[in-house]
Design a protein around this motif. Structure first.
Motif, PDB file in Angstrom:
ATOM      1  N   SER A   6      27.240 -87.976   8.716  1.00  0.00           N
ATOM      2  CA  SER A   6      26.201 -87.861   7.695  1.00  0.00           C
ATOM      3  C   SER A   6      24.853 -88.193   8.315  1.00  0.00           C
ATOM      4  O   SER A   6      24.776 -88.810   9.381  1.00  0.00           O
ATOM      5  CB  SER A   6      26.491 -88.824   6.539  1.00  0.00           C
ATOM      6  OG  SER A   6      26.403 -90.162   6.980  1.00  0.00           O
ATOM      7  N   LYS A   8      22.639 -90.297   7.350  1.00  0.00           N
ATOM      8  CA  LYS A   8      22.456 -91.755   7.429  1.00  0.00           C
ATOM      9  C   LYS A   8      23.144 -92.304   8.669  1.00  0.00           C
ATOM     10  O   LYS A   8      22.557 -93.099   9.423  1.00  0.00           O
ATOM     11  CB  LYS A   8      23.016 -92.410   6.164  1.00  0.00           C
ATOM     12  CG  LYS A   8      22.903 -93.927   6.162  1.00  0.00           C
ATOM     13  CD  LYS A   8      23.477 -94.511   4.886  1.00  0.00           C
ATOM     14  CE  LYS A   8      23.402 -96.035   4.889  1.00  0.00           C
ATOM     15  NZ  LYS A   8      23.984 -96.616   3.654  1.00  0.00           N
ATOM     16  N   LYS A   9      24.388 -91.872   8.907  1.00  0.00           N
ATOM     17  CA  LYS A   9      25.136 -92.355  10.059  1.00  0.00           C
ATOM     18  C   LYS A   9      24.519 -91.854  11.362  1.00  0.00           C
ATOM     19  O   LYS A   9      24.512 -92.562  12.377  1.00  0.00           O
ATOM     20  CB  LYS A   9      26.585 -91.899   9.945  1.00  0.00           C
ATOM     21  CG  LYS A   9      27.524 -92.633  10.901  1.00  0.00           C
ATOM     22  CD  LYS A   9      28.972 -92.347  10.563  1.00  0.00           C
ATOM     23  CE  LYS A   9      29.909 -93.152  11.478  1.00  0.00           C
ATOM     24  NZ  LYS A   9      31.325 -92.909  11.147  1.00  0.00           N
ATOM     25  N   ILE A  12      21.491 -94.117  11.979  1.00  0.00           N
ATOM     26  CA  ILE A  12      21.918 -95.460  12.393  1.00  0.00           C
ATOM     27  C   ILE A  12      22.489 -95.426  13.803  1.00  0.00           C
ATOM     28  O   ILE A  12      22.180 -96.291  14.640  1.00  0.00           O
ATOM     29  CB  ILE A  12      22.954 -96.013  11.396  1.00  0.00           C
ATOM     30  CG1 ILE A  12      22.293 -96.270  10.036  1.00  0.00           C
ATOM     31  CG2 ILE A  12      23.580 -97.299  11.926  1.00  0.00           C
ATOM     32  CD1 ILE A  12      23.274 -96.710   8.966  1.00  0.00           C
ATOM     33  N   ASN A 219      28.580 -82.544   6.229  1.00  0.00           N
ATOM     34  CA  ASN A 219      27.645 -83.631   5.929  1.00  0.00           C
ATOM     35  C   ASN A 219      26.605 -83.119   4.935  1.00  0.00           C
ATOM     36  O   ASN A 219      26.778 -82.068   4.332  1.00  0.00           O
ATOM     37  CB  ASN A 219      26.983 -84.145   7.211  1.00  0.00           C
ATOM     38  CG  ASN A 219      26.337 -83.024   8.019  1.00  0.00           C
ATOM     39  OD1 ASN A 219      26.009 -81.963   7.484  1.00  0.00           O
ATOM     40  ND2 ASN A 219      26.174 -83.237   9.307  1.00  0.00           N
ATOM     41  N   GLU A 220      25.509 -83.892   4.755  1.00  0.00           N
ATOM     42  CA  GLU A 220      24.513 -83.486   3.761  1.00  0.00           C
ATOM     43  C   GLU A 220      23.934 -82.107   4.061  1.00  0.00           C
ATOM     44  O   GLU A 220      23.746 -81.281   3.160  1.00  0.00           O
ATOM     45  CB  GLU A 220      23.360 -84.511   3.695  1.00  0.00           C
ATOM     46  CG  GLU A 220      23.754 -85.870   3.175  1.00  0.00           C
ATOM     47  CD  GLU A 220      24.150 -86.826   4.271  1.00  0.00           C
ATOM     48  OE1 GLU A 220      24.116 -88.034   4.045  1.00  0.00           O
ATOM     49  OE2 GLU A 220      24.507 -86.352   5.376  1.00  0.00           O
TER      50      GLU A 220
END
Length: 481
Positions: A6, A8-9, A12, A219-220
């Motif tokens: 994703s 976000k991942k 990060i 993913n998104e």
């Protein structure tokens, strides 16, 4: 790298990777820097500061003896010449000796700094140690000067400073470097699906919907591409439907034009005959005028239906609800239908549930009256002589339900599927003869939906037609678009 994760991942992971790589690089840099100068008498920044207590103890033990310049050699042996400079000042004779040059004019400043350490912006430290006589009088001062920095006897200070600065700034350099490298990779991961979307948008702009849009990761961005692809398919389907609707509309408008031409032709023919002298025959005159009147009503009805649907589909159209006594409203409506029903000996039965003479409901009286006119008139029209029409009305869960059932021939299979669609006329021969525009039930549907309701059609067990709908009780000031 990280494409399947994703967003976000991915962010990060990229951030953690930047930090880890930067930390490893800093450690390696420190190890390399230390190895370059290892074993070459590297002195820490506080190396000379740690020698000050010993020198201070010697000064206090000798005190005024230090004012004698014969102690110069002893101090020279005690104080390292490369790291610490000193100055012994006799305050009475304003004389001094040592390796540090100080201006003796400002005697007050020197006295103020006794027993203190003064540090300037370059980490140069001046420590002022007093020289006290046996009767506790201040006789002089020893000034020790040293610098808080890493140093070496064998390596030039410039090289040590360069290594130190490199180690200090290396974390920032590595963070910027790895942020650029991994950020560029992250940007490529994000831009790849975005470029697919840009390409797809350009294809749609060119009216080309014959393409497939795929992205292998869930993913998104994958969801966006999947949604975009679904939108493309829906758009393609909608355009095909729109094309079919337009074709159907052309056909229907052509039919409506024909329908409108028929009464106008009749009117024109009758008027021409009257102008030619038929008006002199009273019987023929009345017959022609009645025919003209019916044809005019038929033409007006067709035009009004088209005008009504245009108004209802306009985004600026509002219903105008008001408080209406349900029983009074229904009695007035049924009174108008009784004459039509009486001509065919049709019985109209009204059944009310949870409704008494005091119940008030808020709705657009004119609009709902039109709905009932259309449904009940059709029920009378298609119900055979001596038939029945049942009207059931009840209130449930803040909804006013209507059910109109007749003993006529009911709806055909196509009627059940398309009767609520715009321009649907079912049996075209019947539609032409009756002046039906194919908009009646569609108009009813729009009006009911603007009352936050729903309409349904079906056939009863006796094969008659059922029309059911409900409307909600509008609040004060309520207007539905």
């Amino acid at each position: 790298m990280f494409k399947k994760y994703s967003l976000k991942k991915q962010f990060i992971s990229t951030f953690v990777l930047v930090l880890v790589c930067s930390m490893i690089s800093v450690v390696v840099t420190v190890i390399i820097g230390i190895s370059l100068i290892n074993g070459k008498n590297i002195k820490p920044a506080n190396y000379y500061e740690n020698m000050i207590p010993k020198i201070e103890s010697y000064i206090k033990s000798n005190n005024i003896k230090l004012l004698d310049k014969d102690y110069k050699n002893k101090l020279y042996e005690l104080i390292p010449s490369k790291g610490i400079k000193y100055e012994v000042i006799d305050l009475d004779n304003t004389t001094s000796y040592g390796t540090l040059e100080r201006n003796l004019d400002n005697k007050k400043e020197i006295i103020d700094r006794i027993n203190t350490s003064y540090v300037d912006k370059k980490n140069n430290v001046d420590k002022y140690i007093p020289i006290i006589s046996e009767d506790y009088y201040l006789k002089g001062v020893v000034i020790l000067n040293y610098t808080l920095e890493v140093s070496s006897d064998n390596i030039p200070q410039s090289i040590i400073s360069l290594v130190s600065i490199t180690i200090l700034v290396s974390p920032f350099i590595y963070i910027m470097l790895f942020s650029y490298l991994f950020g560029r990779k992250l940007a490529i991961n994000i831009n790849e699906p975005l470029n697919k979307l840009k390409w797809a948008s350009s294809k749609i702009r060119e009216n080309d919907l014959d393409f497939d849009l795929e992205y292998p990761y869930n993913n998104e961005l994958g969801e966006v591409i999947s949604s975009f692809d679904e939108m493309k398919k829906e758009l393609s389907s909608t355009l095909n439907k729109q094309w079919s609707i337009e074709e159907e509309r052309k056909e229907i408008i052509s039919g409506l034009s024909h329908d409108l031409r028929s009464p106008l032709t009749v009117i024109k023919g009758k008027v021409d005959m009257l102008l030619e002298g038929s008006y002199k025959n009273e019987t023929r005159l009345i017959t022609y005028l009645e025919s003209i009147n019916k044809s005019t009503d038929r033409a007006v009805m067709l035009v009004e239906d088209l005008n009504t649907i245009n108004k209802l589909e306009n985004s600026k159209f509002y219903i105008l609800p008001s408080d209406n006594n349900i029983v009074n409203f229904l009695n007035e409506k049924l009174e108008g239908f009784m004459a039509l029903a009486h001509e065919k000996a049709i019985s109209i039965n009204l059944v009310l549930e949870n409704i008494d003479n005091e119940v008030v409901w808020r709705f657009d009286e004119t609009a709902i009256s039109r709905v009932l006119d259309n449904i009940i008139t059709n029920a009378i029209r298609y119900t055979d002589n001596n038939g029945n029409i049942d009207i059931e009305i009840c209130i449930k869960e803040n909804r006013l339900y209507f059910k109109i059932s007749d003993t006529g021939r009911g709806f055909s299979n196509n009627d059940l599927k398309f009767a609520l669609n715009k321009f649907y006329r079912g049996d075209k021969a019947r539609g032409v003869s009756s002046g039906n525009s194919g908009l009646g039930l569609y108009i009813c549907k729009i009006i009911i939906e603007k009352h936050n309701g729903e309409i349904m059609i079906s056939n009863s067990e006796n094969k008659g037609a059922n029309v059911e709908f409900y409307i909600k009780n509008a609040s004060k000031g309520y207007c539905s678009k």
